[in-house]
Design a protein around this motif. Sequence first.
Motif: not given
Length: 66
Positions: A26-35
Amino acid sequence: MDRYVLKDAVEEAKAMGRGGMSHPSTKPVLIGAGVGAVAAGILPFVAWPVGLIAGAGFMLYKRVRP
């Protein structure tokens, strides 16, 4: 390329939905979405929702197929 990547990505997204923030993807995917959203904000020809989806999709793919 593995022909089951879409099936695996859907299963991973479902697991992320069930697990919430405690799921390891979840966290890596959310970070990728933000980037992706920030990068799309910098680029003049891409809207931020497109960047958000692209970033999240890329990170989800990297989690399914490292």
